[in-house]
Design a protein around this motif. Structure first.
Motif, PDB file in Angstrom:
ATOM      1  N   ALA A 131       7.337  11.963   2.231  1.00  0.00           N
ATOM      2  CA  ALA A 131       8.391  11.102   2.774  1.00  0.00           C
ATOM      3  C   ALA A 131       7.798   9.818   3.335  1.00  0.00           C
ATOM      4  O   ALA A 131       8.387   8.746   3.216  1.00  0.00           O
ATOM      5  N   LEU A 132       6.626   9.903   3.921  1.00  0.00           N
ATOM      6  CA  LEU A 132       5.992   8.712   4.494  1.00  0.00           C
ATOM      7  C   LEU A 132       5.620   7.716   3.413  1.00  0.00           C
ATOM      8  O   LEU A 132       5.636   6.504   3.635  1.00  0.00           O
ATOM      9  N   ALA A 133       5.274   8.219   2.209  1.00  0.00           N
ATOM     10  CA  ALA A 133       4.917   7.305   1.121  1.00  0.00           C
ATOM     11  C   ALA A 133       6.153   6.808   0.397  1.00  0.00           C
ATOM     12  O   ALA A 133       6.154   5.693  -0.121  1.00  0.00           O
TER      13      ALA A 133
ATOM     14  N   LEU B  75      -0.976  -0.121  -0.810  1.00  0.00           N
ATOM     15  CA  LEU B  75      -2.020   0.070   0.202  1.00  0.00           C
ATOM     16  C   LEU B  75      -1.624   1.179   1.157  1.00  0.00           C
ATOM     17  O   LEU B  75      -2.459   1.995   1.568  1.00  0.00           O
ATOM     18  N   ASN B  76      -0.330   1.222   1.474  1.00  0.00           N
ATOM     19  CA  ASN B  76       0.157   2.270   2.363  1.00  0.00           C
ATOM     20  C   ASN B  76      -0.075   3.648   1.747  1.00  0.00           C
ATOM     21  O   ASN B  76      -0.554   4.556   2.421  1.00  0.00           O
TER      22      ASN B  76
ATOM     23  N   VAL C  26       2.947  -1.748  -0.192  1.00  0.00           N
ATOM     24  CA  VAL C  26       3.407  -0.385  -0.443  1.00  0.00           C
ATOM     25  C   VAL C  26       2.277   0.441  -1.064  1.00  0.00           C
ATOM     26  O   VAL C  26       2.045   1.596  -0.681  1.00  0.00           O
TER      27      VAL C  26
ATOM     28  N   PRO D 104       8.451   3.483   2.258  1.00  0.00           N
ATOM     29  CA  PRO D 104       8.198   2.077   1.948  1.00  0.00           C
ATOM     30  C   PRO D 104       8.681   1.647   0.570  1.00  0.00           C
ATOM     31  O   PRO D 104       9.166   0.516   0.412  1.00  0.00           O
TER      32      PRO D 104
ATOM     33  N   GLY E 191       3.636  17.076   2.659  1.00  0.00           N
ATOM     34  CA  GLY E 191       3.780  16.793   4.083  1.00  0.00           C
ATOM     35  C   GLY E 191       3.760  15.319   4.386  1.00  0.00           C
ATOM     36  O   GLY E 191       4.109  14.909   5.472  1.00  0.00           O
ATOM     37  N   ARG E 192       3.344  14.521   3.410  1.00  0.00           N
ATOM     38  CA  ARG E 192       3.338  13.070   3.610  1.00  0.00           C
ATOM     39  C   ARG E 192       4.175  12.360   2.562  1.00  0.00           C
ATOM     40  O   ARG E 192       4.155  11.145   2.474  1.00  0.00           O
TER      41      ARG E 192
ATOM     42  N   LYS F  55      -2.276   4.393  -0.483  1.00  0.00           N
ATOM     43  CA  LYS F  55      -3.723   4.657  -0.503  1.00  0.00           C
ATOM     44  C   LYS F  55      -4.197   5.116   0.869  1.00  0.00           C
ATOM     45  O   LYS F  55      -5.015   6.027   0.989  1.00  0.00           O
ATOM     46  N   LEU F  56      -3.691   4.477   1.914  1.00  0.00           N
ATOM     47  CA  LEU F  56      -4.121   4.808   3.270  1.00  0.00           C
ATOM     48  C   LEU F  56      -3.657   6.194   3.680  1.00  0.00           C
ATOM     49  O   LEU F  56      -4.306   6.863   4.476  1.00  0.00           O
ATOM     50  N   LEU F  57      -2.526   6.610   3.122  1.00  0.00           N
ATOM     51  CA  LEU F  57      -2.051   7.955   3.439  1.00  0.00           C
ATOM     52  C   LEU F  57      -2.832   9.018   2.668  1.00  0.00           C
ATOM     53  O   LEU F  57      -2.626  10.201   2.875  1.00  0.00           O
ATOM     54  N   GLY F  58      -3.688   8.589   1.764  1.00  0.00           N
ATOM     55  CA  GLY F  58      -4.524   9.553   1.062  1.00  0.00           C
ATOM     56  C   GLY F  58      -4.038   9.880  -0.336  1.00  0.00           C
ATOM     57  O   GLY F  58      -4.398  10.915  -0.883  1.00  0.00           O
TER      58      GLY F  58
END
Lengths: 220, 322
Positions: free
Chosen positions: A198-200, A121-122, A119, A203, A195-196, A124-127
């Motif tokens: 929800a994506l973070a 890492l996710n 979670v 998980p 904008g991101r 972090k990858l999303l910025g």
């Protein structure tokens, strides 16, 4: 760095150097003025225990947003994870038909640690702008509501089970799940670009959902 | 962060910005070029920004630098950020499009190819694993709830079976398909290739396409808990042909040739096999609830399960070898 320079410049004032060094160190870290060298070991341990307890309190009462992010430690996650793994583990003894299909000790451990790392890492990858262990620390401390739900479920499981008691366990687990998700979002929610979010968050939601599933499914 | 950097490069080098789209039609390597080129610091080149040969120079410099940068960044998180360069709306749109075949536009070309991501495939697979585990246990409970004798216990280890199955499907099948497409692409004559505007899809695009195509099984997994035989089977058929239809529509322009019918059969057949395997293995255990005493039926059901698993394994092997 500066120690080396001052040593070469002025080698006879070593004691003075040491006090200056510790003072500078303590001021940069923002810690109170104390010396850890000549204090009783009881104080040292109690200070750490108190820090862990304070973090637990902040999870249960997530008002201050930055309180858990200041200094990370992995004591709380370790305690919670070990405790939950001990309770949740099922016996795989097929001989006397006591196989309750529960996860192994190590499987709970892996789910909690690898899950929180993935979670993190996710995000972090999303910025997201949060350090790795800070996020792992927050996710681990936020297991506290689900651990409390597990204790309550365990107590309920002592008596004879009925449908009403199952509904009670379900409600307790849901409250623990929502509390954990809300607390972790209060601490981690701001670290993502707009904008991101929800994506973070998704998980994190899934992580606590799976652990809550383990809690509700745990039977004797 | 990325957008800020690209904005900087845009304002300074408007002429350069066209370069990444030149290698746009190519596959994974092309994608890597575009990704890393946004991280390049071009500020030091702004002194000699005149002349026509600048693009060629930049191209040369860029390719050299890209290799170095790719190798340098490979162990860093920033290297992988380009696979997660999506917003919430992109993911939602892709999810929607992957479930229902849409009008005339090609899902792969219009939605996946400009920016293939790994966020969707990874989290869809994880969600599918746990939704199958949870709803499979629910289905098992519903089957045994009627008979008071049977003491129901949940089975955590469904998670490992589901995870193995799903991750194998989502990674091996695109890999095999990518290899097969690459292999048959070489044998085709180049004129046909020039006429066609569709290039062979890269590995990343195929992974993304297949990952999103699994998303329809997440709601279906919860619907499978309803223990009505014909409903379960019709859900299998419906889910397969909805998402398999999107898969086929996206890949059909690429797989022209004499092997076309084999490709279509493999793509649809694997999708159907996956859905039927999920349903039969995790949700459909008729023998336990109705007759708990009869050992024969239990034995036969486990036998069918084993047979299904064996069939799946065989087809994995077959697809990888083809």
């Amino acid at each position: 760095m500066y120690d080396d320079v001052t040593y070469t410049v002025d080698p006879q004032h070593i004691e003075g150097e040491m006090t200056i060094g510790t003072k500078q160190k303590s001021t940069t870290l923002g810690e109170p003025e104390f010396n850890t060298l000549d204090e009783p070991i009881r104080d040292t341990i109690l200070r750490d225990v108190r820090a862990v307890g304070k973090k637990f309190f902040h999870v249960l009462y997530p008002k201050e947003k930055k309180s858990l992010l200041k200094e990370w430690d992995l004591w709380g996650p370790l305690i919670l994870c070990t405790f939950m793994a001990m309770i949740l583990q099922g016996s795989t003894d097929a001989a006397d038909n006591s196989n309750d299909g529960g996860p192994e000790f190590a499987e709970v451990f892996v789910i909690v640690w690898i899950g929180s790392m993935v979670v993190t890492l996710n995000s972090k990858l999303l910025g997201g702008n949060i350090s790795f262990f800070q996020s792992v620390c927050v996710l681990g401390y936020c297991l506290l509501p689900t651990a409390i739900a597990l204790i309550l479920c365990r107590i309920i499981l002592i008596v004879q089970q009925t449908t009403l008691l199952f509904i009670l366990r379900f409600i307790i687990t849901m409250i623990g799940f929502l509390w954990a998700t809300y607390a972790s979002m209060a601490f981690l929610g701001d670290s993502q670009p707009t904008g991101r979010k929800a994506l973070a968050v998704y998980p994190i939601f899934l992580f606590y959902f799976v652990i809550s599933w383990l809690v509700i499914s745990h039977t004797t | 962060m990325d957008s800020g950097q690209t904005k900087n490069t845009n304002s300074q080098f408007i002429s350069f910005h066209d370069f990444p789209s030149m290698s746009h039609a190519s596959n994974l390597e092309g994608q890597m070029n575009t990704g890393t080129s946004t991280h390049q610091p071009f500020n030091n080149l702004s002194n000699d920004s005149t002349g026509i040969g600048m693009i060629e120079d930049l191209q040369g410099i860029n390719t050299d630098k890209t290799d170095a940068a790719a190798q340098h960044n490979f162990w860093k998180v920033e290297y992988y950020q380009k696979f997660f360069n999506v917003n919430t709306n992109d993911v939602l749109e892709r999810l929607k499009r992957s479930m229902v075949p849409h009008g005339s536009d090609n899902y792969l070309i219009t939605h996946i190819r400009p920016n293939p991501d790994l966020y969707g495939p990874f989290w869809i697979c994880v969600t599918l694993v746990f939704s199958i585990a949870i709803s499979g246990n629910m289905a098992n409970y519903l089957q045994t709830a009627s008979s008071a004798k049977y003491h129901w216990k949940y089975d955590f280890h469904v998670v490992s079976y589901a995870a193995t199955c799903i991750f194998l499907y989502a990674w091996l099948l695109p890999l095999a398909l990518w290899g097969a497409l690459k292999w048959t692409y070489n044998s085709r004559n180049t004129e046909e290739e020039l006429i066609q505007s569709y290039a062979a899809p890269g590995l990343l695009e195929l992974l993304c396409l297949y990952g999103y195509s699994l998303s329809i099984y997440i709601p279906v997994a919860f619907l499978w808990t309803i223990q009505i035989g014909w409903l379960q089977w019709s859900l299998v058929i419906l889910a397969t042909f909805l998402s398999g239809g999107v898969l086929l529509r996206s890949l059909l322009p690429v797989i022209t040739g004499k092997h076309r019918i084999i490709y279509i059969a493999v793509i649809l057949g694997m999708h159907l096999l996956l859905a039927a395997g999920f349903m039969l293995y995790f949700f459909h255990v008729p023998s336990k609830s109705t007759v708990p005493v009869m050992a024969e039926l239990v034995a036969s059901s486990t036998q069918t399960n084993v047979l299904h698993k064996a069939a799946q394994n065989n087809s994995y092997v077959g697809s990888t070898s083809s």
